[in-house]
Design an enzyme around this catalytic site. Structure first.
Site, mmCIF file in Angstrom:
data_model
loop_
_atom_site.group_PDB
_atom_site.id
_atom_site.type_symbol
_atom_site.label_atom_id
_atom_site.label_comp_id
_atom_site.label_asym_id
_atom_site.label_seq_id
_atom_site.Cartn_x
_atom_site.Cartn_y
_atom_site.Cartn_z
ATOM 1 C CB ALA A 13 12.286 39.340 91.315
ATOM 2 N NE ARG B 35 6.685 49.066 101.667
ATOM 3 C CZ ARG B 35 6.524 48.075 100.791
ATOM 4 N NH1 ARG B 35 5.508 47.253 100.892
ATOM 5 N NH2 ARG B 35 7.379 47.888 99.814
ATOM 6 C CD GLU C 210 23.088 40.894 92.959
ATOM 7 O OE1 GLU C 210 22.059 40.285 93.294
ATOM 8 O OE2 GLU C 210 23.893 40.451 92.102
ATOM 9 C CB CYS D 17 10.779 39.909 82.108
ATOM 10 S SG CYS D 17 10.696 39.070 83.695
ATOM 11 N NE ARG E 160 11.727 51.165 98.248
ATOM 12 C CZ ARG E 160 11.041 50.423 97.388
ATOM 13 N NH1 ARG E 160 11.071 49.111 97.490
ATOM 14 N NH2 ARG E 160 10.345 50.984 96.426
ATOM 15 C CG ASP F 2 14.030 32.358 88.775
ATOM 16 O OD1 ASP F 2 12.810 32.428 89.022
ATOM 17 O OD2 ASP F 2 14.541 32.800 87.726
ATOM 18 C CE1 TYR G 98 -19.800 40.859 72.628
ATOM 19 C CE2 TYR G 98 -21.887 41.599 73.567
ATOM 20 C CZ TYR G 98 -21.064 41.426 72.472
ATOM 21 O OH TYR G 98 -21.468 41.825 71.235
ATOM 22 C CD1 TRP H 142 -22.568 32.685 73.374
ATOM 23 C CD2 TRP H 142 -22.066 31.694 75.306
ATOM 24 N NE1 TRP H 142 -23.746 32.281 73.945
ATOM 25 C CE2 TRP H 142 -23.462 31.656 75.143
ATOM 26 C CE3 TRP H 142 -21.516 31.132 76.464
ATOM 27 C CZ2 TRP H 142 -24.317 31.087 76.078
ATOM 28 C CZ3 TRP H 142 -22.370 30.553 77.377
ATOM 29 C CH2 TRP H 142 -23.741 30.541 77.196
HETATM 30 C C1 LIG Z 1 15.700 36.954 79.277
HETATM 31 C C2 LIG Z 1 14.722 36.646 80.357
HETATM 32 C C3 LIG Z 1 13.383 36.866 80.133
HETATM 33 C C4 LIG Z 1 12.463 36.570 81.122
HETATM 34 N N1 LIG Z 1 11.134 36.802 80.862
HETATM 35 C C5 LIG Z 1 10.224 36.519 81.817
HETATM 36 C C6 LIG Z 1 8.850 36.781 81.594
HETATM 37 O O1 LIG Z 1 8.465 37.265 80.520
HETATM 38 N N2 LIG Z 1 7.968 36.481 82.588
HETATM 39 C C7 LIG Z 1 8.373 35.951 83.782
HETATM 40 O O2 LIG Z 1 7.533 35.713 84.655
HETATM 41 N N3 LIG Z 1 9.690 35.702 84.031
HETATM 42 C C8 LIG Z 1 10.605 35.969 83.075
HETATM 43 N N4 LIG Z 1 11.937 35.732 83.331
HETATM 44 C C9 LIG Z 1 12.312 35.125 84.620
HETATM 45 C C10 LIG Z 1 12.437 36.167 85.723
HETATM 46 O O3 LIG Z 1 13.348 37.138 85.319
HETATM 47 C C11 LIG Z 1 12.891 35.459 86.995
HETATM 48 O O4 LIG Z 1 11.876 34.557 87.381
HETATM 49 C C12 LIG Z 1 13.163 36.414 88.145
HETATM 50 O O5 LIG Z 1 14.161 37.343 87.820
HETATM 51 C C13 LIG Z 1 13.628 35.610 89.367
HETATM 52 O O6 LIG Z 1 14.021 36.473 90.378
HETATM 53 P P1 LIG Z 1 14.992 35.971 91.535
HETATM 54 O O7 LIG Z 1 15.158 37.131 92.456
HETATM 55 O O8 LIG Z 1 14.513 34.701 92.104
HETATM 56 O O9 LIG Z 1 16.364 35.592 90.824
HETATM 57 P P2 LIG Z 1 17.348 36.422 89.902
HETATM 58 O O10 LIG Z 1 16.631 37.450 89.116
HETATM 59 O O11 LIG Z 1 18.150 35.419 89.161
HETATM 60 O O12 LIG Z 1 18.302 37.177 90.948
HETATM 61 C C14 LIG Z 1 19.179 36.476 91.770
HETATM 62 C C15 LIG Z 1 20.270 37.434 92.192
HETATM 63 O O13 LIG Z 1 21.088 36.786 93.150
HETATM 64 C C16 LIG Z 1 22.433 37.168 92.933
HETATM 65 N N5 LIG Z 1 23.276 36.148 93.565
HETATM 66 C C17 LIG Z 1 23.334 34.828 93.250
HETATM 67 N N6 LIG Z 1 24.179 34.191 94.075
HETATM 68 C C18 LIG Z 1 24.670 35.108 94.932
HETATM 69 C C19 LIG Z 1 25.589 35.051 96.006
HETATM 70 N N7 LIG Z 1 26.159 33.920 96.371
HETATM 71 N N8 LIG Z 1 25.861 36.197 96.676
HETATM 72 C C20 LIG Z 1 25.273 37.380 96.323
HETATM 73 N N9 LIG Z 1 24.400 37.480 95.301
HETATM 74 C C21 LIG Z 1 24.094 36.358 94.616
HETATM 75 C C22 LIG Z 1 22.550 37.239 91.430
HETATM 76 O O14 LIG Z 1 23.617 38.035 91.027
HETATM 77 C C23 LIG Z 1 21.184 37.824 91.047
HETATM 78 O O15 LIG Z 1 21.223 39.224 90.955
HETATM 79 C C24 LIG Z 1 12.891 36.033 82.364
HETATM 80 C C25 LIG Z 1 14.252 35.822 82.604
HETATM 81 C C26 LIG Z 1 15.160 36.116 81.605
HETATM 82 C C27 LIG Z 1 16.626 35.879 81.872
#
Ligand SMILES: Cc1cc2nc3c(=O)[nH]c(=O)nc-3n(C[C@H](O)[C@H](O)[C@H](O)COP(=O)(O)OP(=O)(O)OC[C@H]3O[C@@H](n4cnc5c(N)ncnc54)[C@H](O)[C@@H]3O)c2cc1C
Length: 482
Positions: free
Chosen positions: A12, A23, A34, A44, A72, A313, A459, A467
């Site tokens: 994400a 872009r 990755e 999610c 892209r 994250d 409403y 309300w």
């Molecule tokens: C089961 C589940 C349900 C969820 N449901 C929700 C929800 O309902 N609502 C919500 O808001 N959020 C939800 N989340 C959280 C949401 O998915 C995360 O907040 C979001 O994916 C974060 O994105 P990110 O890019 O920061 O990290 P991530 O999605 O963790 O992506 C990080 C990427 O970095 C890669 N990476 C890590 N270290 C290295 C490295 N050294 N070299 C190369 N690549 C690397 C990993 O392989 C990974 O692909 C959920 C998460 C899970 C697991």
């Protein structure tokens, strides 16, 4: 010479940044590393994939690697793990099956995400113990469900109580943790006929929500035949063979969840006890962490190391209400902060923006949302004097068919009347989650409860009473403060 923007992590935060930067500045060279095979995926959606509502992992991918590369013009390198950063030389080293590459950068984004916490429980390594943090975890869990169902094809889950549409329940299974992943997986497993036992170490599920929300959700889980064990810290996962010093195979599969008061036989266990930021790479490069343990950043998501950014994250954010650093690892923040970094790198400095800690969850036939500061200790620590009211209000006009109850918990500061936070719960489809957005607006505007009670919310009988429940809660709380 064109600048090079290097991104570590292709989900994400990383792909939002890469896409936006390219872009806005097509001359920029954008390289994404990755370590896995999947990019731009919606983790999610994993619980719904395990449940069987979503038929393929590919459906969770919003943009494919080919689209990133061909449409892209992003140099996306999957299967490449970044193992070191040299901020002095401005290089990263990535390893893949074909060897090691050193890539120079002008701007670097750490978007390494978070990983599932594996608590130090005896027997946690046993076969049959799962977490759900990645696409491969989702795949394994779905395969488990299919195997346990004797290879039957997935049935479309219906909306009835667990096991309603199956002749025999499968399982039993244990879930450790009553947070949103635990609850979503309780639904996913129960819908596939598993007898579900959910263990929560505190006295309520969904601890970040209000007590009223937690109680309503726990009651609903019980109505759905989920056995909920509160104040039940899991001490061990017992099974065949010894665990100490052995690998999972030698240790044998999990058979029993053990707490101080219970021994519950299970065939599998899903551990959903939170996530921790992946910060090793950042720390090794001299990037500072903040008080929450995630990467510290400024308003522009830049770390203490010049031209090195962190988003999603793996990073902290600033709380809308308190102004303090917080760790709220959710998808919108990752997308928004990643996009802001992309825009900054492309030449238009853009702040990532604060987070209010807004979150939503569906569990079987209830939905719940929370935003802002609800915990009185947290509010006191931030210098507020919190006052809380909880109201039950009708979700639709009394004369309109169907409808239900929305329970709204609203917290405000006694002196100023400023809205601090809210937690809402209703039957699924009766609007607790969408209603929380009015409160988010109030938090962003630093509005008082006296202002919130006068918000001009829409409403019509199918949607609410004249309300809206949020206005009812604001009126009640305002009355208490006057
Ligand atoms: C089961 C589940 C349900 C969820 N449901 C929700 C929800 O309902 N609502 C919500 O808001 N959020 C939800 N989340 C959280 C949401 O998915 C995360 O907040 C979001 O994916 C974060 O994105 P990110 O890019 O920061 O990290 P991530 O999605 O963790 O992506 C990080 C990427 O970095 C890669 N990476 C890590 N270290 C290295 C490295 N050294 N070299 C190369 N690549 C690397 C990993 O392989 C990974 O692909 C959920 C998460 C899970 C697991």
């Amino acid at each position: 010479m064109t600048d090079t923007f290097v991104v570590v992590g292709g989900d994400a935060a990383g792909m939002s940044a890469a896409s936006k930067a390219k872009r806005d500045d097509p001359d920029l060279e954008v390289v994404v590393f990755e370590k896995g095979e999947w990019v731009s995926y919606g983790a999610c959606g994993l619980p719904y994939y395990v449940k069987g509502e979503i038929q393929s992992l590919e459906a969770l991918v919003s943009v494919t690697p080919e689209e990133f590369r061909e449409e892209r013009d992003i140099d996306l390198r999957t299967g490449h793990e970044v193992v070191a950063i040299d901020p002095d030389e401005r290089t990263v080293t990535a390893e893949s099956e074909s060897g090691s590459v050193v890539q120079s950068y002008d701007h670097l984004l750490l978007a390494t995400g978070a990983e599932a916490v594996v608590p130090p429980i005896d027997g946690i390594d046993r076969e049959g113990v799962y977490t759900l943090g990645s696409m491969s975890d989702g795949k394994e869990l779905r395969e488990y469900v299919a195997r346990a169902r004797d290879g039957e094809s997935f049935q479309q889950p219906d909306r009835g109580p667990a096991c309603q549409y199956l002749e025999d329940c499968t399982g039993p299974v244990g879930i450790v943790g009553g947070g949103y992943i635990g609850l979503e997986m309780a639904e996913a497993l129960a819908a596939n006929g598993f007898e579900v036992h959910l263990f929560q170490r505190g006295d309520r599920v969904l601890t970040g929500f209000s007590e009223a929300t937690s109680e309503a959700v726990a009651d609903h889980l019980r109505e759905q035949d989920v056995t909920v064990y509160l104040e039940s810290e899991v001490a061990a996962l017992e099974g065949g063979g010894a665990v100490q010093g052995g690998d999972a195979d030698e240790a044998g599969a999990v058979e029993t969840v053990v707490t101080a008061d219970e021994r519950v036989d299970v065939e599998m266990v899903l551990v959903g006890t939170g996530v921790r930021p992946r910060t090793d790479l950042a720390e090794a490069a001299g990037v500072e962490l903040g008080p929450t343990g995630a990467v510290a950043t400024d308003d522009y998501c830049e770390t203490n190391v010049p031209d090195v950014y962190a988003a999603g994250d793996c990073a902290e954010a600033t709380h809308t209400v308190t102004g303090d650093p917080v760790y709220v690892p959710l998808a919108l923040t990752a997308n928004r902060h990643g996009r802001a970094v992309g825009q900054t790198v492309a030449g238009q400095p853009t702040e990532g923006g604060d987070v209010a800690g807004t979150a939503a969850v569906k569990a079987f036939e209830v939905e719940a949302a929370r935003t802002g500061i609800l915990d009185h200790d947290d509010a006191l620590e931030a210098g507020f004097e919190p006052v809380t009211e909880t109201v039950d209000a009708k979700s639709r006009a009394g004369y309109y068919p169907e409808g239900g109850t929305v329970t709204v918990t609203l917290t405000a500061d006694r002196d100023s009347g400023r809205v601090l936070g809210a937690s809402l719960v209703s039957e699924y489809g009766e609007g607790a989650v969408h209603r929380s957005h009015a409160v988010v607006g109030a938090l962003e505007a630093e509005a008082t409860v006296f202002e919130l009670e006068n918000y001009d919310l829409a409403y019509a009988p199918p949607f609410n009473t004249t309300w809206d429940p949020v206005l009812v809660a604001a009126k009640v709380l305002a009355g208490k403060l006057r």
